[in-house]
Design a protein around this motif. Sequence first.
Motif, PDB file in Angstrom:
ATOM      1  N   VAL A   1       0.859  -1.183   0.000  1.00  0.00           N
ATOM      2  CA  VAL A   1       0.000   0.000   0.000  1.00  0.00           C
ATOM      3  C   VAL A   1       0.891   1.228   0.000  1.00  0.00           C
ATOM      4  CG1 VAL A   1      -1.799   1.266   1.215  1.00  0.00           C
ATOM      5  CG2 VAL A   1      -1.800  -1.247   1.234  1.00  0.00           C
ATOM      6  N   VAL A   2       0.745   2.018  -0.954  1.00  0.00           N
ATOM      7  CA  VAL A   2       1.515   3.252  -1.066  1.00  0.00           C
ATOM      8  C   VAL A   2       0.742   4.360  -0.366  1.00  0.00           C
ATOM      9  CG1 VAL A   2       2.588   4.909  -2.620  1.00  0.00           C
ATOM     10  CG2 VAL A   2       2.513   2.481  -3.237  1.00  0.00           C
ATOM     11  N   GLU A   3       1.329   4.831   0.728  1.00  0.00           N
ATOM     12  CA  GLU A   3       0.648   5.885   1.472  1.00  0.00           C
ATOM     13  C   GLU A   3       0.687   7.192   0.689  1.00  0.00           C
ATOM     14  OE1 GLU A   3       2.298   6.244   5.295  1.00  0.00           O
ATOM     15  OE2 GLU A   3       1.676   4.243   5.978  1.00  0.00           O
ATOM     16  N   LYS A   4      -0.449   7.808   0.716  1.00  0.00           N
ATOM     17  CA  LYS A   4      -0.533   9.097   0.045  1.00  0.00           C
ATOM     18  C   LYS A   4       0.147  10.151   0.896  1.00  0.00           C
ATOM     19  CE  LYS A   4      -3.889  12.316  -1.919  1.00  0.00           C
ATOM     20  NZ  LYS A   4      -5.333  12.619  -2.094  1.00  0.00           N
ATOM     21  N   PRO A   5       1.038  10.921   0.320  1.00  0.00           N
ATOM     22  CA  PRO A   5       1.723  11.936   1.138  1.00  0.00           C
ATOM     23  C   PRO A   5       0.722  12.918   1.733  1.00  0.00           C
ATOM     24  CG  PRO A   5       2.094  12.327  -1.210  1.00  0.00           C
ATOM     25  CD  PRO A   5       1.432  10.979  -1.100  1.00  0.00           C
ATOM     26  N   LYS A   6       0.953  13.156   3.038  1.00  0.00           N
ATOM     27  CA  LYS A   6       0.069  14.068   3.730  1.00  0.00           C
ATOM     28  C   LYS A   6       0.335  15.505   3.284  1.00  0.00           C
ATOM     29  CE  LYS A   6      -0.239  11.165   7.843  1.00  0.00           C
ATOM     30  NZ  LYS A   6      -0.048  11.106   9.325  1.00  0.00           N
ATOM     31  N   GLU A   7      -0.765  16.185   3.127  1.00  0.00           N
ATOM     32  CA  GLU A   7      -0.641  17.594   2.757  1.00  0.00           C
ATOM     33  C   GLU A   7      -0.149  18.394   3.957  1.00  0.00           C
ATOM     34  OE1 GLU A   7      -4.317  18.978   1.271  1.00  0.00           O
ATOM     35  OE2 GLU A   7      -4.344  17.626  -0.468  1.00  0.00           O
ATOM     36  N   ARG A   8       0.813  19.220   3.695  1.00  0.00           N
ATOM     37  CA  ARG A   8       1.379  20.047   4.755  1.00  0.00           C
ATOM     38  C   ARG A   8       0.430  21.195   5.065  1.00  0.00           C
ATOM     39  NH1 ARG A   8       7.313  23.042   4.660  1.00  0.00           N
ATOM     40  NH2 ARG A   8       7.230  23.840   6.793  1.00  0.00           N
ATOM     41  N   VAL A   9       0.023  21.196   6.310  1.00  0.00           N
ATOM     42  CA  VAL A   9      -0.899  22.240   6.738  1.00  0.00           C
ATOM     43  C   VAL A   9      -0.089  23.341   7.409  1.00  0.00           C
ATOM     44  CG1 VAL A   9      -2.889  22.788   8.178  1.00  0.00           C
ATOM     45  CG2 VAL A   9      -2.734  20.556   7.053  1.00  0.00           C
ATOM     46  N   VAL A  10      -0.173  24.494   6.869  1.00  0.00           N
ATOM     47  CA  VAL A  10       0.546  25.640   7.416  1.00  0.00           C
ATOM     48  C   VAL A  10      -0.383  26.336   8.410  1.00  0.00           C
ATOM     49  CG1 VAL A  10       1.724  27.801   6.902  1.00  0.00           C
ATOM     50  CG2 VAL A  10       1.857  25.880   5.282  1.00  0.00           C
ATOM     51  N   GLU A  11       0.004  26.239   9.670  1.00  0.00           N
ATOM     52  CA  GLU A  11      -0.807  26.869  10.696  1.00  0.00           C
ATOM     53  C   GLU A  11      -0.577  28.378  10.685  1.00  0.00           C
ATOM     54  OE1 GLU A  11       0.054  25.106  14.408  1.00  0.00           O
ATOM     55  OE2 GLU A  11      -0.699  23.105  13.840  1.00  0.00           O
ATOM     56  N   PRO A  12      -1.626  29.127  10.869  1.00  0.00           N
ATOM     57  CA  PRO A  12      -1.449  30.588  10.895  1.00  0.00           C
ATOM     58  C   PRO A  12      -0.676  30.997  12.142  1.00  0.00           C
ATOM     59  CG  PRO A  12      -3.690  29.996  11.528  1.00  0.00           C
ATOM     60  CD  PRO A  12      -3.034  28.725  11.048  1.00  0.00           C
ATOM     61  N   PRO A  13       0.075  32.049  12.042  1.00  0.00           N
ATOM     62  CA  PRO A  13       0.836  32.496  13.218  1.00  0.00           C
ATOM     63  C   PRO A  13      -0.111  32.901  14.339  1.00  0.00           C
ATOM     64  CG  PRO A  13       0.864  34.175  11.504  1.00  0.00           C
ATOM     65  CD  PRO A  13       0.249  32.959  10.888  1.00  0.00           C
ATOM     66  N   PRO A  14       0.334  32.690  15.576  1.00  0.00           N
ATOM     67  CA  PRO A  14      -0.543  33.065  16.703  1.00  0.00           C
ATOM     68  C   PRO A  14      -0.774  34.568  16.723  1.00  0.00           C
ATOM     69  CG  PRO A  14       1.674  32.563  17.489  1.00  0.00           C
ATOM     70  CD  PRO A  14       1.639  32.181  16.052  1.00  0.00           C
TER      71      PRO A  14
END
Length: 218
Positions: A99-112
């Motif tokens: 099973v080839v894992e789908k690369p997780k999308e990088r979630v860019v968190e907004p700055p605090p």
Amino acid sequence: MSYADRKEFGPRQATALGLSLLLISFLSWAFINGLVVKVMKIAVGPVKLIKPKDLPPPPDTPPPPPPKLDEVPPYVPPPEVDVNVPQVNTAPAIQTQNVVEKPKERVVEPPPPPPPPPVAHKIIAADASSVAKAIRNSADYYPPRAIELKQQGTSVCSYIVPVTGRTQDAKCEGGSDLLDRAAEKLINNQKVKPATEDGTPIATSARVKVTWVLPKDE
């Protein structure tokens, strides 16, 4: 032994040498002409060759009798042996699938969010006018013994103004011992307006100087 000491070669030696050479020559001639073979045949006699067919036949020997049936041991079957073979439970083969894992999308968190600006507290310092007035009238607190000893100078004092507004814990140094104790007595128990923070009284500390000067008439 030198050559002069040897015996001279005489007639006897010459005769023996001649006979020897003659015998050798005769034997060589006889061998070449086959005379030696002929002499051997005469001495030994004719050689008779024996052919296989001329040999007498072998005697008639009867074959051995067959074995008697009584002499043959009866057939005995081997004993039966029970062999218990343990049953092995073979697990079913597991089919694996890559099973080839789908690369997780990088979630860019907004700055605090920036911290809120500090709340500016309104602080009002204590009203120590009564302490200043007492210092101006320091001559009323001048120790008589210090006047007799001609002592003068400056006492540096620190004190606390609690929420009650009554000064306390005055600590003075810099002058003589008599003058410093007189300055502490001057500052303690003065009634002042305490400092406030956003309208609430708070305890604060203060620092003042008391200068002692001898009266002029002294």
